[in-house]
Design a protein around this motif. Sequence first.
Motif, mmCIF file in Angstrom:
data_model
loop_
_atom_site.group_PDB
_atom_site.id
_atom_site.type_symbol
_atom_site.label_atom_id
_atom_site.label_comp_id
_atom_site.label_asym_id
_atom_site.label_seq_id
_atom_site.Cartn_x
_atom_site.Cartn_y
_atom_site.Cartn_z
ATOM 1 N N TYR A 22 27.749 -0.716 55.833
ATOM 2 C CA TYR A 22 26.550 -0.474 55.486
ATOM 3 C C TYR A 22 25.721 -0.200 56.959
ATOM 4 C CZ TYR A 22 21.669 -1.156 54.139
ATOM 5 O OH TYR A 22 20.188 -0.967 54.084
ATOM 6 N N ARG A 73 20.343 8.146 58.489
ATOM 7 C CA ARG A 73 20.777 7.625 57.171
ATOM 8 C C ARG A 73 20.297 8.674 56.232
ATOM 9 N NH1 ARG A 73 22.891 2.614 57.803
ATOM 10 N NH2 ARG A 73 21.916 1.664 55.920
ATOM 11 N N TYR A 115 7.764 1.335 51.707
ATOM 12 C CA TYR A 115 7.936 2.631 50.754
ATOM 13 C C TYR A 115 6.566 2.681 49.873
ATOM 14 C CZ TYR A 115 12.550 2.485 52.922
ATOM 15 O OH TYR A 115 13.578 2.534 53.750
HETATM 16 C C1 LIG Z 1 16.886 -0.285 49.827
HETATM 17 C C2 LIG Z 1 16.763 -0.715 51.077
HETATM 18 C C3 LIG Z 1 16.499 0.613 52.037
HETATM 19 C C4 LIG Z 1 17.239 0.551 53.111
HETATM 20 C C5 LIG Z 1 17.158 1.657 53.950
HETATM 21 O O1 LIG Z 1 16.146 2.101 54.331
HETATM 22 C C6 LIG Z 1 18.736 1.874 54.842
HETATM 23 O O2 LIG Z 1 19.598 1.490 54.254
HETATM 24 O O3 LIG Z 1 18.385 2.758 55.550
#
Ligand SMILES: CCCCC(=O)C(=O)O
Length: 399
Positions: free
Chosen positions: A59, A290, A169
């Motif tokens: 992750y 990402r 956000y």
């Molecule tokens: C739901 C959380 C967002 C995390 C995020 O921005 C990422 O993992 O890139």
Amino acid sequence: MSGGPAVNGGPTAGGGLSTNGGLSTNGGPGVSGGPTVHGDLAELRERARAVLDPAHYDYYAGGVGDEVVLGENEAAFRRLALLPRVLRGRATRDLAVDLPGGRLALPVLVAPTAFHRLAHPDGELATARAAAAAGTVLVSGVASTVAIAEVVAAAREVDAGAAVWFQLYPHPEHDVTACLVRRAERAGCTALVVTADSPVFGRHRRDAEHGFHDLPEGLAAENMRDLPGGPPGGTRDIAMSPAVSWADLDRLRALTSLPVWLKGVLHPRDAVLAVEHGAAGVVVSNHGGRQCDLVPAAVDALPAVVEAVAGRVPVLLDGGVRGGGDVAVALALGAAAVGVGRPVLWGLAAAGEAGVARVLDLLRDEFDHVLALCGGRDPADLTRDLVVPRGTGVSARCG
Ligand SMILES: CCCCC(=O)C(=O)O
Ligand SMILES: Cc1cc2nc3c(=O)[nH]c(=O)nc-3n(C[C@H](O)[C@H](O)[C@H](O)COP(=O)(O)O)c2cc1C
């Protein structure tokens, strides 16, 4: 999964001969308490890989799509070279940078990353302490596994003047956004960072392969607890909305007197709009590779944004910064400072607060070293003509 034993006794950063100035950098305060951690960033990453659940490691490490941009962020730095100036340095250098929302003792801050308790039981508390001890800003994410008030309190225990910024956000329900802003203000945050590059969440193959979609039992996005429209005591989802617009930035600015940074800007026209909409600064970022796998490397997008902004607000960069040389290149291209994401997570997973301290210490030490090699006295001495495409030795703007 915990901090585990201290990271192995590899060579200390710099090592080598005691030349004048030796290994001490700018004579600033040492970083953080706790055990001394050795090893460079690559070693910390390997240590993190060894202690983390593979789903959590992936992750953190992973990117969107084919992970082209993830690799490009680092590769783009390797395509650039520094053309140093000589005979103009001084014995000690001043690394500090003043930004809307705080002073940084080094031009490196901690970029917002989610869910630090996946890395270490102390989570964002450890990150906050290490950042405060290093004299830099932690941008604490809305997706933190410790509530923002506790994060700021941890930083302020180390340094009463520590600056913590809050990243969010804009939520499609305006009262949720307003509530988050109030929480950040009450906690004592000194700036807000609005992330604009996530109208939808990037698709990460590694997460899909592990079936990693939820936090483990006992962990939650604590800032999302007890919000309007949510269950009492429970959390709301972190909503990303393709309907978010410049009006949301205006609305958010009207809610607060804190400086508001806009993060995730790549197009120069958006940087200009950010200035026009009152942003205190912009962060050139592709979210660490990402979000969209078709965009340029962050450092490749930087010069055009800097040119468009034309000094009206400071520009930060994050993505692929893995050493003090990268920091120097980004500053020479016009960034006021840089953010680091994954290296901090590797330090945290490897050794908690001391691991994060080690990462920041390495970056400061290396940056100071490169600055000296470039004949720099402070970050302002890193100018555009010092960066050339590798393999050419000549900058278009040289002379
Ligand atoms: C739901 C959380 C967002 C995390 C995020 O921005 C990422 O993992 O890139
Ligand atoms: C695991 C992880 C989680 C992240 N979470 C967030 C987030 O919640 N909000 C945000 O604005 N950026 C988030 N980012 C992006 C970082 O702020 C930053 O843009 C990126 O990590 C910089 O690239 P680097 O990891 O190569 O230093 C996240 C990045 C990673 C790796």
